[in-house]
Write a protein that holds these residues in place. Structure first.
Motif, PDB file in Angstrom:
ATOM      1  N   PHE A  71       5.719  -4.943  10.800  1.00 48.75           N
ATOM      2  CA  PHE A  71       4.774  -4.263  11.690  1.00 48.75           C
ATOM      3  C   PHE A  71       5.308  -2.895  12.107  1.00 48.75           C
ATOM      4  N   LEU A  72       6.583  -2.828  12.477  1.00 48.32           N
ATOM      5  CA  LEU A  72       7.149  -1.586  13.006  1.00 48.32           C
ATOM      6  C   LEU A  72       7.478  -0.548  11.932  1.00 48.32           C
ATOM      7  N   HIS A  73       7.935  -0.997  10.766  1.00 46.23           N
ATOM      8  CA  HIS A  73       8.517  -0.068   9.802  1.00 46.23           C
ATOM      9  C   HIS A  73       7.794   0.052   8.469  1.00 46.23           C
ATOM     10  N   ALA A  74       6.881  -0.835   8.171  1.00 47.91           N
ATOM     11  CA  ALA A  74       6.260  -0.847   6.844  1.00 47.91           C
ATOM     12  C   ALA A  74       5.061   0.087   6.784  1.00 47.91           C
ATOM     13  N   ALA A  99       8.439   0.482   0.207  1.00 49.11           N
ATOM     14  CA  ALA A  99       9.459   0.268  -0.822  1.00 49.11           C
ATOM     15  C   ALA A  99      10.873   0.342  -0.249  1.00 49.11           C
ATOM     16  N   GLU A 100      11.018   0.802   0.992  1.00 41.74           N
ATOM     17  CA  GLU A 100      12.341   0.935   1.608  1.00 41.74           C
ATOM     18  C   GLU A 100      12.929  -0.439   1.903  1.00 41.74           C
ATOM     19  N   LEU A 101      14.127  -0.683   1.375  1.00 49.05           N
ATOM     20  CA  LEU A 101      14.777  -1.980   1.562  1.00 49.05           C
ATOM     21  C   LEU A 101      15.526  -2.014   2.890  1.00 49.05           C
ATOM     22  N   THR A 130      16.068  -9.573  -0.341  1.00 46.25           N
ATOM     23  CA  THR A 130      14.817  -8.890  -0.640  1.00 46.25           C
ATOM     24  C   THR A 130      14.320  -9.327  -2.016  1.00 46.25           C
ATOM     25  N   ALA A 131      13.038  -9.164  -2.220  1.00 43.08           N
ATOM     26  CA  ALA A 131      12.402  -9.530  -3.488  1.00 43.08           C
ATOM     27  C   ALA A 131      11.505  -8.387  -3.918  1.00 43.08           C
ATOM     28  N   GLU A 132      11.231  -8.334  -5.208  1.00 40.81           N
ATOM     29  CA  GLU A 132      10.263  -7.354  -5.707  1.00 40.81           C
ATOM     30  C   GLU A 132       8.904  -7.671  -5.111  1.00 40.81           C
ATOM     31  N   GLY A 133       8.022  -6.710  -5.176  1.00 40.71           N
ATOM     32  CA  GLY A 133       6.680  -6.888  -4.635  1.00 40.71           C
ATOM     33  C   GLY A 133       5.928  -8.016  -5.311  1.00 40.71           C
TER      34      GLY A 133
END
Length: 156
Positions: A71-74, A99-101, A130-133
């Motif tokens: 919510f805050l960063h995406a 796309a930022e990990l 993390t995982a790919e989209g």
């Protein structure tokens, strides 16, 4: 022939055999201030429904952190939450359009009220990453955590 007589001719119902396939539950949520609550309530409902109640507290806290970060960063207008229960683990993923990990930073200095989320996830979960989209290409990445599940009676 009456209906009572017909039911006597039917074979007795067979007990269900637990599936060996993973249980996958998916929720799409708007990227809104209420997203974290909706996501954590969904995870608690899933875990309580499949006999994994003992995981609910940790899973909801970790889910809340991931959903709050989205919510805050995406980017984008929605997130997708996926709960995969495949003994010996439960994996919760939050997909977003950024796309930022993320990285688990050290605890912030002073009284800052932010920057602790992934540190909590790293401390409480058995694993995280993390995982790919998603395969449809709607989301750029997923952030996940895993918790060990009990084997016996794990799914209903």
């Amino acid at each position: 022939m009456d209906s009572d007589h017909e039911s006597d001719d039917r074979p007795p119902p067979q007990p269900s055999v637990p599936s060996q396939d993973p249980y996958v539950y998916t929720l799409q949520s708007g990227r809104q201030a209420t997203s974290a609550k909706v996501c954590r309530d969904f995870v608690a409902c899933v875990l309580n429904s499949v006999g994994q109640e003992e995981l609910a507290d940790v899973a909801t806290l970790c889910t809340s952190e991931l959903a709050t970060n989205a919510f805050l960063h995406a980017e984008g207008d929605s997130v997708t939450l996926r709960v995969v229960i495949e003994p010996p683990r439960c994996r919760v993923l939050v997909y977003d359009a950024s796309a930022e990990l993320p990285t688990a930073a050290r605890l912030p200095l002073g009284d800052r009220l932010y920057g602790r989320g992934l540190g909590l996830v790293a401390a409480l979960a058995d694993a995280w990453g993390t995982a790919e989209g998603d395969v449809a290409g709607r989301y750029a990445k997923g952030v996940w955590f895993e918790l060990a599940v009990k084997e016996e009676g794990g799914h209903n």
